[in-house]
Design a protein around this motif. Sequence first.
Motif, PDB file in Angstrom:
ATOM      1  N   THR A  65      61.830 -52.359 -15.716  1.00  0.00           N
ATOM      2  CA  THR A  65      62.955 -53.258 -15.425  1.00  0.00           C
ATOM      3  C   THR A  65      62.562 -54.705 -15.714  1.00  0.00           C
ATOM      4  OG1 THR A  65      63.694 -51.750 -13.697  1.00  0.00           O
ATOM      5  CG2 THR A  65      64.582 -53.972 -13.636  1.00  0.00           C
ATOM      6  N   ALA A  66      61.370 -55.091 -15.280  1.00  0.00           N
ATOM      7  CA  ALA A  66      60.911 -56.464 -15.500  1.00  0.00           C
ATOM      8  C   ALA A  66      60.768 -56.772 -16.991  1.00  0.00           C
ATOM      9  CB  ALA A  66      59.576 -56.695 -14.789  1.00  0.00           C
ATOM     10  N   PHE A  67      60.211 -55.822 -17.745  1.00  0.00           N
ATOM     11  CA  PHE A  67      60.067 -56.024 -19.192  1.00  0.00           C
ATOM     12  C   PHE A  67      61.427 -56.099 -19.879  1.00  0.00           C
ATOM     13  CE2 PHE A  67      55.586 -54.213 -18.965  1.00  0.00           C
ATOM     14  CZ  PHE A  67      54.988 -55.426 -19.253  1.00  0.00           C
ATOM     15  N   ALA A  68      62.365 -55.270 -19.443  1.00  0.00           N
ATOM     16  CA  ALA A  68      63.705 -55.282 -20.041  1.00  0.00           C
ATOM     17  C   ALA A  68      64.387 -56.629 -19.776  1.00  0.00           C
ATOM     18  CB  ALA A  68      64.544 -54.136 -19.491  1.00  0.00           C
ATOM     19  N   GLU A  69      64.236 -57.136 -18.546  1.00  0.00           N
ATOM     20  CA  GLU A  69      64.825 -58.434 -18.204  1.00  0.00           C
ATOM     21  C   GLU A  69      64.136 -59.567 -18.945  1.00  0.00           C
ATOM     22  OE1 GLU A  69      64.541 -58.591 -13.958  1.00  0.00           O
ATOM     23  OE2 GLU A  69      66.186 -57.170 -13.662  1.00  0.00           O
ATOM     24  N   GLY A  70      62.851 -59.382 -19.251  1.00  0.00           N
ATOM     25  CA  GLY A  70      62.075 -60.401 -19.956  1.00  0.00           C
ATOM     26  C   GLY A  70      62.193 -60.288 -21.469  1.00  0.00           C
ATOM     27  N   ASN A  71      63.136 -59.462 -21.944  1.00  0.00           N
ATOM     28  CA  ASN A  71      63.384 -59.297 -23.379  1.00  0.00           C
ATOM     29  C   ASN A  71      62.150 -58.761 -24.115  1.00  0.00           C
ATOM     30  OD1 ASN A  71      65.070 -59.237 -25.572  1.00  0.00           O
ATOM     31  ND2 ASN A  71      64.753 -61.382 -26.120  1.00  0.00           N
ATOM     32  N   ARG A  72      61.488 -57.768 -23.523  1.00  0.00           N
ATOM     33  CA  ARG A  72      60.336 -57.100 -24.140  1.00  0.00           C
ATOM     34  C   ARG A  72      60.627 -55.606 -24.221  1.00  0.00           C
ATOM     35  NH1 ARG A  72      55.184 -59.254 -22.895  1.00  0.00           N
ATOM     36  NH2 ARG A  72      54.462 -57.859 -24.526  1.00  0.00           N
ATOM     37  N   PRO A  73      61.564 -55.211 -25.094  1.00  0.00           N
ATOM     38  CA  PRO A  73      62.001 -53.803 -25.124  1.00  0.00           C
ATOM     39  C   PRO A  73      60.893 -52.814 -25.455  1.00  0.00           C
ATOM     40  CG  PRO A  73      62.890 -55.011 -27.003  1.00  0.00           C
ATOM     41  CD  PRO A  73      62.247 -56.024 -26.097  1.00  0.00           C
ATOM     42  N   GLU A  74      59.908 -53.196 -26.297  1.00  0.00           N
ATOM     43  CA  GLU A  74      58.843 -52.259 -26.644  1.00  0.00           C
ATOM     44  C   GLU A  74      57.965 -51.950 -25.430  1.00  0.00           C
ATOM     45  OE1 GLU A  74      57.301 -56.277 -26.839  1.00  0.00           O
ATOM     46  OE2 GLU A  74      59.034 -55.416 -27.832  1.00  0.00           O
ATOM     47  N   MET A  75      57.704 -52.948 -24.596  1.00  0.00           N
ATOM     48  CA  MET A  75      56.902 -52.723 -23.388  1.00  0.00           C
ATOM     49  C   MET A  75      57.717 -51.925 -22.352  1.00  0.00           C
ATOM     50  SD  MET A  75      53.916 -53.889 -23.928  1.00  0.00           S
ATOM     51  CE  MET A  75      53.184 -53.945 -22.305  1.00  0.00           C
ATOM     52  N   ALA A  76      59.012 -52.221 -22.261  1.00  0.00           N
ATOM     53  CA  ALA A  76      59.878 -51.489 -21.336  1.00  0.00           C
ATOM     54  C   ALA A  76      59.907 -50.014 -21.726  1.00  0.00           C
ATOM     55  CB  ALA A  76      61.287 -52.077 -21.341  1.00  0.00           C
ATOM     56  N   ALA A  77      60.002 -49.727 -23.021  1.00  0.00           N
ATOM     57  CA  ALA A  77      60.032 -48.344 -23.498  1.00  0.00           C
ATOM     58  C   ALA A  77      58.725 -47.625 -23.167  1.00  0.00           C
ATOM     59  CB  ALA A  77      60.291 -48.311 -25.001  1.00  0.00           C
ATOM     60  N   LYS A  78      57.593 -48.328 -23.290  1.00  0.00           N
ATOM     61  CA  LYS A  78      56.285 -47.743 -22.967  1.00  0.00           C
ATOM     62  C   LYS A  78      56.223 -47.371 -21.483  1.00  0.00           C
ATOM     63  CE  LYS A  78      51.373 -49.036 -22.827  1.00  0.00           C
ATOM     64  NZ  LYS A  78      51.156 -49.268 -21.383  1.00  0.00           N
ATOM     65  N   GLU A  79      56.665 -48.284 -20.615  1.00  0.00           N
ATOM     66  CA  GLU A  79      56.655 -48.019 -19.169  1.00  0.00           C
ATOM     67  C   GLU A  79      57.588 -46.857 -18.820  1.00  0.00           C
ATOM     68  OE1 GLU A  79      54.669 -49.332 -16.889  1.00  0.00           O
ATOM     69  OE2 GLU A  79      53.761 -50.832 -18.177  1.00  0.00           O
ATOM     70  N   GLU A  80      58.763 -46.802 -19.485  1.00  0.00           N
ATOM     71  CA  GLU A  80      59.707 -45.713 -19.227  1.00  0.00           C
ATOM     72  C   GLU A  80      59.129 -44.373 -19.674  1.00  0.00           C
ATOM     73  OE1 GLU A  80      63.189 -47.128 -21.231  1.00  0.00           O
ATOM     74  OE2 GLU A  80      63.658 -48.541 -19.622  1.00  0.00           O
ATOM     75  N   ALA A  81      58.393 -44.377 -20.788  1.00  0.00           N
ATOM     76  CA  ALA A  81      57.764 -43.142 -21.264  1.00  0.00           C
ATOM     77  C   ALA A  81      56.708 -42.663 -20.258  1.00  0.00           C
ATOM     78  CB  ALA A  81      57.139 -43.367 -22.635  1.00  0.00           C
ATOM     79  N   GLU A  82      55.938 -43.596 -19.716  1.00  0.00           N
ATOM     80  CA  GLU A  82      54.931 -43.237 -18.712  1.00  0.00           C
ATOM     81  C   GLU A  82      55.608 -42.709 -17.449  1.00  0.00           C
ATOM     82  OE1 GLU A  82      52.454 -46.674 -18.111  1.00  0.00           O
ATOM     83  OE2 GLU A  82      51.517 -46.488 -20.078  1.00  0.00           O
ATOM     84  N   ALA A  83      56.699 -43.351 -17.040  1.00  0.00           N
ATOM     85  CA  ALA A  83      57.424 -42.897 -15.845  1.00  0.00           C
ATOM     86  C   ALA A  83      57.964 -41.489 -16.047  1.00  0.00           C
ATOM     87  CB  ALA A  83      58.566 -43.868 -15.522  1.00  0.00           C
ATOM     88  N   ALA A  84      58.398 -41.191 -17.271  1.00  0.00           N
ATOM     89  CA  ALA A  84      58.922 -39.850 -17.566  1.00  0.00           C
ATOM     90  C   ALA A  84      57.819 -38.800 -17.451  1.00  0.00           C
ATOM     91  CB  ALA A  84      59.535 -39.822 -18.959  1.00  0.00           C
ATOM     92  N   VAL A  85      56.608 -39.131 -17.907  1.00  0.00           N
ATOM     93  CA  VAL A  85      55.478 -38.195 -17.796  1.00  0.00           C
ATOM     94  C   VAL A  85      55.166 -37.947 -16.317  1.00  0.00           C
ATOM     95  CG1 VAL A  85      53.006 -37.903 -18.217  1.00  0.00           C
ATOM     96  CG2 VAL A  85      54.480 -38.787 -20.033  1.00  0.00           C
ATOM     97  N   ILE A  86      55.118 -39.014 -15.518  1.00  0.00           N
ATOM     98  CA  ILE A  86      54.806 -38.874 -14.089  1.00  0.00           C
ATOM     99  C   ILE A  86      55.900 -38.072 -13.386  1.00  0.00           C
ATOM    100  CG2 ILE A  86      54.455 -40.127 -11.923  1.00  0.00           C
ATOM    101  CD1 ILE A  86      53.269 -42.418 -13.658  1.00  0.00           C
ATOM    102  N   ALA A  87      57.166 -38.302 -13.770  1.00  0.00           N
ATOM    103  CA  ALA A  87      58.296 -37.622 -13.117  1.00  0.00           C
ATOM    104  C   ALA A  87      58.215 -36.106 -13.250  1.00  0.00           C
ATOM    105  CB  ALA A  87      59.609 -38.134 -13.695  1.00  0.00           C
TER     106      ALA A  87
END
Length: 152
Positions: free
Chosen positions: A68-90
């Motif tokens: 969320t913080a990366f998305a708000e900070g206009n860093r979509p590539e970092m946001a996508a990386k964090e979301e991918a990690e969250a999906a693995v943990i989920a």
Amino acid sequence: MAALKDRLRADLTTAMKARDEVRSSTLRMVLTAITNAEVAGKEARELTDDDVLTVLSSEAKKRREAATAFAEGNRPEMAAKEEAEAAVIAEYLPAPLSDAEVAAIVTAAVEQTGAAGEGMRAMGKVMGVVQPQVKGRADGSAVAAEVRRQLG
């Protein structure tokens, strides 16, 4: 030894053999967090599956907040990386509860504790009953908001 921890280790080996970078780096981070939790405190201890789930849910929450913080900070590539990690943990967490299921659990807890007429003073009592039932399956802030809504 916790079965969930064994499964994480086995899946890490599989991910490394498959050269799955996201999965293997995420599982390494999670296993490190579990090890850190085991050696935290006065003496080292072996975590149970419930303890491992607690670590996993906090790691997943960190990933969601960072995305969320990366998305708000206009860093979509970092946001996508964090979301991918969250999906693995989920994949290792129990299925999340829906809003309706959380509301039903809170309603039952309010009736069980007899907190209906007490208002916000009874929040701690109700949360004490609700928390073990939703642990790792619902966001704590969402649960607290539902308790406030029903008591307020």
